[in-house]
Each structure stands twice: as structure tokens, then as C-alpha cells.
Design an enzyme around this catalytic site. Structure first.
Site, PDB file in Angstrom:
ATOM      1  N   LYS A 168     -64.465  -7.435  20.218  1.00 33.04           N
ATOM      2  CA  LYS A 168     -63.775  -7.129  21.375  1.00 33.04           C
ATOM      3  C   LYS A 168     -63.621  -8.519  22.127  1.00 33.04           C
ATOM      4  O   LYS A 168     -64.395  -9.264  22.284  1.00 33.04           O
ATOM      5  CB  LYS A 168     -64.024  -6.073  22.584  1.00 33.04           C
ATOM      6  CG  LYS A 168     -63.982  -4.775  21.825  1.00 33.04           C
ATOM      7  CD  LYS A 168     -62.818  -4.283  22.130  1.00 33.04           C
ATOM      8  CE  LYS A 168     -62.824  -3.833  23.679  1.00 33.04           C
ATOM      9  NZ  LYS A 168     -61.230  -3.208  24.066  1.00 33.04           N
ATOM     10  N   HIS A 196     -37.614  -1.239  31.241  1.00 36.11           N
ATOM     11  CA  HIS A 196     -38.539   0.116  30.954  1.00 36.11           C
ATOM     12  C   HIS A 196     -39.558  -0.198  29.854  1.00 36.11           C
ATOM     13  O   HIS A 196     -39.972   0.704  29.225  1.00 36.11           O
ATOM     14  CB  HIS A 196     -37.581   1.248  30.450  1.00 36.11           C
ATOM     15  CG  HIS A 196     -36.167   1.344  31.232  1.00 36.11           C
ATOM     16  ND1 HIS A 196     -36.077   2.165  32.542  1.00 36.11           N
ATOM     17  CD2 HIS A 196     -35.019   0.699  31.325  1.00 36.11           C
ATOM     18  CE1 HIS A 196     -34.793   2.105  32.936  1.00 36.11           C
ATOM     19  NE2 HIS A 196     -34.139   1.113  32.284  1.00 36.11           N
ATOM     20  N   ASN A 223     -62.015 -12.423  75.242  1.00 36.96           N
ATOM     21  CA  ASN A 223     -60.811 -12.004  74.375  1.00 36.96           C
ATOM     22  C   ASN A 223     -59.804 -13.037  74.239  1.00 36.96           C
ATOM     23  O   ASN A 223     -59.107 -12.950  73.146  1.00 36.96           O
ATOM     24  CB  ASN A 223     -60.257 -10.839  75.718  1.00 36.96           C
ATOM     25  CG  ASN A 223     -61.246  -9.889  75.913  1.00 36.96           C
ATOM     26  OD1 ASN A 223     -62.074  -9.655  75.219  1.00 36.96           O
ATOM     27  ND2 ASN A 223     -60.808  -9.012  77.060  1.00 36.96           N
TER      28      ASN A 223
HETATM   29  N1  ARG Z   1     -66.612  -9.639  68.951  1.00 35.13           N
HETATM   30  C1  ARG Z   1     -65.420  -9.320  69.715  1.00 35.13           C
HETATM   31  C2  ARG Z   1     -64.135  -9.102  68.840  1.00 35.13           C
HETATM   32  O1  ARG Z   1     -63.989  -9.663  67.699  1.00 35.13           O
HETATM   33  C3  ARG Z   1     -65.141 -10.477  70.767  1.00 35.13           C
HETATM   34  C4  ARG Z   1     -64.365 -10.270  71.895  1.00 35.13           C
HETATM   35  C5  ARG Z   1     -65.150  -9.174  72.758  1.00 35.13           C
HETATM   36  N2  ARG Z   1     -64.634  -8.901  73.982  1.00 35.13           N
HETATM   37  C6  ARG Z   1     -65.193  -7.981  74.798  1.00 35.13           C
HETATM   38  N3  ARG Z   1     -64.397  -7.637  75.796  1.00 35.13           N
HETATM   39  N4  ARG Z   1     -66.274  -7.261  74.285  1.00 35.13           N
HETATM   40  O2  ARG Z   1     -62.997  -8.680  69.284  1.00 35.13           O
END
Ligand code: ARG
Length: 464
Positions: free
Chosen positions: A284, A157, A111
């Protein structure tokens, strides 16, 4: 099917349809460089925190560098059953260096990893787009410089309104794109924040020096809230919004190029290398490039809307929905870059027909406002002058004449204030050069505007 990193908790393999549905590596492999750069910095931070040894960090880094080369040589095999670019690279690292690879993901989640990758990627792409946009604006300036004497009808316009310099018209686009660049530069500040060290959502218990990672990756700031850091994609939305506006500007220019190159206007002719023909009609020459630039705006608006819709109502923190941020972003990046890349040389090579513009500027009573202003100068209130000139125009239309084509005697019948000096007053050049208030089309103004445009470009050059 590859072994999943989460296999411990599971008693079954993943269904094939699920693998296909969840995999993103087919498109997020584009993040490979950012992912590797980020992982290298992370490995160094782990070593600095003494979570791994220096030797392990060295092994990880050199393994990652090798993987980078493999990808760039086209040798790397991306495996969709390993979902995404992050797991593909990690698994390859394991193949290369063994156990130490398994330590890389300490104190990190995909994440915060993907948030970092996206920021690194977008930072690079914004820089690229800035360079292209600057080149595009330089082309506008060059073209404007060549046409400081070319007079064209200005429109409202899409009806002929008042004469303007072609250079003035072109510099209007310069201003639009100046704001586009400012928007991108501003968005860049919020992209340029380092999220790694946020973990899955709650932060990391390991003594990771996040500021050290930021320094390694050249980020001026670290994110302040771990939940926000893994959930936030508004930096992408901002980029897409700025890109949408930029593309909207390009589409307006594209539309004018299409109009101007029609026989009806005849103001410009596209270079053969930047036009296309018809498979059926031999005569064209079509402005397909400009049409596509006009058309492709839809994709970028679509990307913005797609992302905003994805983000709407998402509970904190990370949700897999966020994976849907990438394709719209990548498509928008490609579209903006390609459009700037093709429209700049199209502009540079087009042939302008100032004589046709001038003829058009002489037809259609574009100096009618000036006649009203003339009467105002002789003491008549503007509203009254407007009406008098309206009547003169009506008469001219009946007789098929221009205002300056009416003899003084006839003009006198409309107002005794009109004198012989009116004829010079109504010439195209006089109409243009009277508009000297800041921002007006007077030649002197436009000359100054060109100078300032060049200066501003140069200043931009130094920063970007
Ligand atoms: N491929 C995931 C994305 O683009 C990466 C993060 C995945 N995280 C997870 N908790 N499954 O968001």
C-alpha cells in the site's frame, strides 16, 4: 494561590475548581506578544496624557521588553491562578519594577485589552495565511504551466463528461483561492480597528489619545463605540467563515488527489515523502495527507459554529463567555496554516500521468456533445441533434466502439448531415480548442489564463 487583583472586595480566596474552570492562560499565552505590544503602546499613551510620568513609562516599557524575552527564552512561568496572559504579565511586571507596574492598568480594562490583543494576533496570522495561500496558488500555476498539453476527462456527477486541459482544472482551484484571499483581505479591514481606550465598556475618563495608540500599533482606524468594541467578536467569526470556505476548497482538491492517486484513476502518483504506508498490507501507498486535509475541515467548521453559538444571544457588553472565542480561533489558525503548508509541497512533488488521463478522456463518449454541436452547425436544431447522438452512443455501446470508430456509412444512417469532416471534428484536441469563449478550456484561453493568474499573483504580492 496568587493574590487576585480584585482581592479588596473579597473575604475569601477563590475555590480551586473555580480557578481551574476560569483560567485561560494555558491557551491564551499565545497572545503574549500582542499583549506586550499593546501594553507598551498603552504606557506611552498614558505618559502622553500625563497620567504617568515619562520615567514611569520608560520603566514599564523596559520591564515589558524583558518579559517578552523571558517568554521567548522559555523562562517565564505561567501561573493559572492568575487566570490569563494579561494578569500573568502584569504580575511579573510588578515583580520586576514594583509600584509603577500598578499604574499600567490605568484607563484600561482586560475587556478592551483582550479585544486589542486578539486583533493584533489575528492581523498577524491573516498575513501569514495570505503568504501561504499565495505560495499555494503559485504552486498551482507552476503545475498548470507544465501541463498545458495534458488532456483529462472533465467530470460532472463524477461521470466522464467532456475533455478539458489538466491545467484548466488546476486553475479552477486558483480561482477559488483567489476568492478565499479576497475574503481574508476584506475581513482584515474589519480586524484592523483599534479598540483600546474603550475601558470596561463605557469608555475612559482619562485623556487618552486613542488615535496616537492606533498610530503606534499601525491601525488605520479606532473603534467608534466602546460597548461594541469590547463585545464584538464578529471579526473572528468572519475570519472563521473565510477559513471554513478556504478549507472546504482544499478538501475538494484533497478529495480529487485521493481519487486520482487510486489505481482506478491512476492520473497521479504521490511522492514517497508525501504518502504513507500500511502497517499490515505491504503493497500500500496511501494518501493520508490529503485525507487529513479533507478531514480537518471539520475542525474549522466546528470552530465557526462554536463561536457563533457562543456569541448568540449574549447581552451587551463583555461577558466571560467571550473567553471561549480563543481556542476555536487558535485551532482554526493552526489547521489552515498546517494544511496549506503540507498540501503545497505535496502538489509540487506529485508525478502526473498525462497518458493515463488521455486514455481516460478517450473512453466514455466525451465528444458526444461535440457531435451534437456538429449537427447543429449543419442546421439541425440542438434538441433533435441531442436525440440523434444519443442513439449513436447507444449503438456504439452495443458494438463496443467509439463514435469515431463507426464508419461513415453507418453514421449516415443516423443523419445524412454527417460528413467525413466529422472525424477530425471529434478529436480530443479539436473538442478542447473549440471552447474559446471566455473561461473555456481551449489551449489559447488557458495560456492566457495562466498569464493573467501570474499577473494577479504578482499584484497580490505587492499588497500582502
Ligand atoms: N481572559 C479574558 C478573556 O479572554 C480576558 C478578559 C477578562 N475580563 C473580565 N472582565 N473578566 O475574555
Amino acid at each position: 494561590m496568587a493574590k487576585k487583583p480584585w482581592a479588596g472586595r473579597f473575604t475569601k480566596g477563590t475555590a480551586k475548581v473555580v480557578e481551574e474552570y476560569t483560567a485561560s492562560v494555558t491557551f491564551d499565552k499565545r497572545l503574549y506578544r500582542a499583549d506586550i505590544e499593546g501594553s507598551i503602546a498603552h504606557a506611552k499613551a498614558l505618559a502622553k496624557a500625563k497620567v504617568i510620568t515619562k520615567e514611569e513609562a520608560r520603566e514599564i516599557v523596559s520591564g515589558l521588553v524583558e518579559i517578552l524575552k523571558e517568554i521567548e527564552r522559555g523562562e517565564f512561568i505561567f501561573n493559572p491562578s492568575l487566570e490569563d496572559i494579561h494578569m500573568n504579565i502584569e504580575r511579573r511586571l510588578e515583580e520586576k519594577i514594583g509600584l509603577a507596574a500598578g499604574k499600567l492598568h490605568t484607563a484600561r480594562s482586560r475587556n478592551d485589552q483582550v479585544a486589542l490583543d486578539l486583533r493584533l494576533y489575528l492581523r498577524h496570522e491573516i498575513q501569514e495565511i495570505m503568504g501561504l495561500a499565495r505560495g499555494f496558488r503559485a504552486t498551482l500555476v507552476e503545475l498548470a504551466e507544465k501541463h498545458l498539453d495534458s488532456v483529462m476527462p472533465g467530470y460532472t456527477h463524477l461521470q466522464r463528461a467532456q475533455p478539458v486541459l489538466f491545467a484548466h482544472h488546476l486553475l479552477a482551484y486558483f480561482e477559488m483561492m483567489d476568492r478565499d484571499q479576497q475574503r481574508l483581505a476584506d475581513c482584515y479591514k474589519r480586524v484592523n480597528i483599534m479598540p483600546l481606550g474603550s475601558g470596561a465598556l463605557a469608555g475612559t475618563p482619562f485623556p487618552i489619545d486613542r488615535k496616537y495608540i492606533a498610530r503606534l500599533l499601525n491601525f488605520p482606524e479606532v473603534s467608534r463605540n466602546s460597548i461594541d468594541a469590547v463585545s464584538d467578536r464578529d471579526f473572528v467569526a468572519e475570519f472563521l467563515a473565510a477559513s471554513s470556505i478556504l478549507m472546504m476548497h482544499l478538501s475538494r482538491l484533497a478529495e480529487e488527489i485521493i481519487l486520482w492517486s487510486s489505481v482506478e484513476f491512476g492520473f497521479i502518483e504521490l511522492d514517497d515523502a508525501f504518502a504513507t504506508g500500511s502497517s499490515l498490507m505491504p503493497q500500500k501507498k496511501n494518501p493520508d495527507v490529503a485525507e487529513l486535509a479533507r478531514g480537518k475541515v471539520g475542525r474549522v467548521y466546528g470552530s465557526l459554529l462554536s463561536l457563533l453559538t457562543t456569541l448568540k444571544g449574549l447581552p451587551l457588553s463583555y461577558n466571560r463567555d467571550l473567553q471561549e472565542d480563543k481556542e476555536p480561533l487558535f485551532d482554526a489558525v493552526d489547521t489552515v496554516k498546517a494544511s496549506l503548508r503540507v498540501l503545497a509541497p505535496l502538489l509540487r512533488t506529485l508525478k502526473v500521468h498525462p497518458e493515463r488521463m488521455r486514455v481516460a478522456a478517450q473512453e466514455g463518449f466525451l465528444n458526444a456533445t461535440d457531435l451534437a454541436d456538429y449537427l447543429v452547425g449543419k442546421g439541425m436544431p440542438f434538441r433533435q441533434a441531442h436525440e440523434v447522438v444519443g442513439k449513436i452512443v447507444l449503438r456504439c455501446m452495443k458494438k463496443g466502439k467509439k463514435i469515431e470508430g463507426l464508419p461513415l456509412k453507418e453514421l449516415h444512417k443516423f443523419s445524412p448531415l454527417i460528413g467525413r469532416d466529422l472525424y477530425d471534428f471529434l478529436s480530443l484536441e479539436a473538442c478542447i480548442n473549440r471552447r474559446q469563449a471566455i473561461g473555456g478550456t481551449a489551449t489559447e484561453n488557458v495560456r492566457k489564463a495562466l498569464k493573467s493568474a501570474k499577473k494577479r499573483l504578482l499584484r497580490f504580492c505587492k499588497i500582502w
